[in-house]
Design a protein around this motif. Structure first.
Motif, short mmCIF file in Angstrom:
data_model
loop_
_atom_site.label_atom_id
_atom_site.label_comp_id
_atom_site.label_asym_id
_atom_site.label_seq_id
_atom_site.Cartn_x
_atom_site.Cartn_y
_atom_site.Cartn_z
N ASP A 184 -0.38 -14.58 -9.62
CA ASP A 184 -0.72 -15.42 -8.47
C ASP A 184 0.37 -15.36 -7.40
N GLU A 185 1.63 -15.30 -7.83
CA GLU A 185 2.71 -15.24 -6.86
C GLU A 185 2.71 -13.90 -6.13
N LEU A 186 2.41 -12.82 -6.84
CA LEU A 186 2.32 -11.52 -6.18
C LEU A 186 1.24 -11.54 -5.10
N ARG A 187 0.10 -12.12 -5.41
CA ARG A 187 -0.96 -12.22 -4.40
C ARG A 187 -0.48 -12.99 -3.18
N GLU A 188 0.24 -14.09 -3.40
CA GLU A 188 0.74 -14.91 -2.30
C GLU A 188 1.70 -14.12 -1.42
N VAL A 189 2.60 -13.36 -2.04
CA VAL A 189 3.59 -12.59 -1.28
C VAL A 189 2.89 -11.51 -0.44
N VAL A 190 1.89 -10.84 -1.01
CA VAL A 190 1.18 -9.80 -0.29
C VAL A 190 0.36 -10.39 0.86
N GLU A 191 -0.34 -11.47 0.61
CA GLU A 191 -1.14 -12.10 1.66
C GLU A 191 -0.27 -12.67 2.78
#
Length: 226
Positions: A184-191
């Motif tokens: 979930d954190e990876l998705r947040e960083v990419v978005e």
């Protein structure tokens, strides 16, 4: 001068690549022997090929030996440019993908106003290259990818799911430092870097090398927001 809006810029941090390129110079072709199954990379490369116009310009960021990504993209008729910090990996990529153009360079060199301007790309692939950076640098690297992409350009990346930052691990007879995020954190960083995530997959992977632990690999397929 610090970056605006409270965001860190490259001028706010000290780059430390100590030992990273040297480790991969030593590893050489053993990398492909240790990671013989690359289904996630192959699937993401095929998605790019199916989504891009003929002759599209694609940057392979952290190209390694050029296998399988740069080679497959070149076979499909893409104009392939590869970048890697390791001189040994760049030499192997040039041997394996003679129609590609490969540079020994740091992703930080490609930043806006940086020392390397390779032009703009229809797509960027970054398979397991961002995990070689400290967490503080990963948002900067993503902003650099955004910068080199054309509007609505495509971006495929992979990371190992792990809650670590600049953590030293044994790796195919050498030592490297890696970073990671939980999913979930990876998705947040990419978005947060202004990418739309259009697809996601994951693979549980057990490398052939005894000193590399089993891992969960996350693959994201993204589009640059304009």
């Amino acid at each position: 001068m610090n970056s605006p809006a409270g965001k860190l810029g490259y001028e706010d941090i000290r780059l430390d690549r100590t030992g990273q390129a040297e480790a991969f110079d030593v590893i050489g072709n053993r990398y492909d022997e240790a990671f013989p199954h690359k289904e996630g990379q192959i699937a993401s490369a095929e998605w790019l090929i199916a989504s891009l116009p003929p002759g599209a310009r694609v940057l392979d960021l952290g190209c390694g030996t050029g296998i399988p990504t740069a080679r497959r993209l070149a076979e499909a008729g893409c104009e392939v440019v590869g970048v890697d910090l390791s001189a040994g990996m760049v030499a192997l990529a040039r041997e394996h993908v003679p129609t590609g153009v490969f540079h020994q360079a740091d992703i930080a060199d490609l930043r806006p106003g940086g020392p390397r301007d390779l032009g703009r790309f229809d797509a960027v692939a970054a398979f397991f290259s961002l995990l070689m950076l400290p967490r503080a640098e990963i948002p900067l690297a993503l902003r650099t990818v955004h910068h080199v992409l054309v509007p609505e350009g495509l971006f495929v990346l992979s990371m190992v799911e792990a809650d670590v930052d600049d953590f030293s691990i044994p790796f195919i007879g050498s030592t490297i430092r890696v970073s990671g995020y939980l999913r979930d954190e990876l998705r947040e960083v990419v978005e947060a870097a202004d990418f739309e995530i259009v697809d996601e997959s994951s693979y549980t992977y057990a490398p052939a090398s005894a000193d590399v632990q089993p891992e969960v690999q996350i693959f994201l397929r993204c589009r640059r927001r304009t």
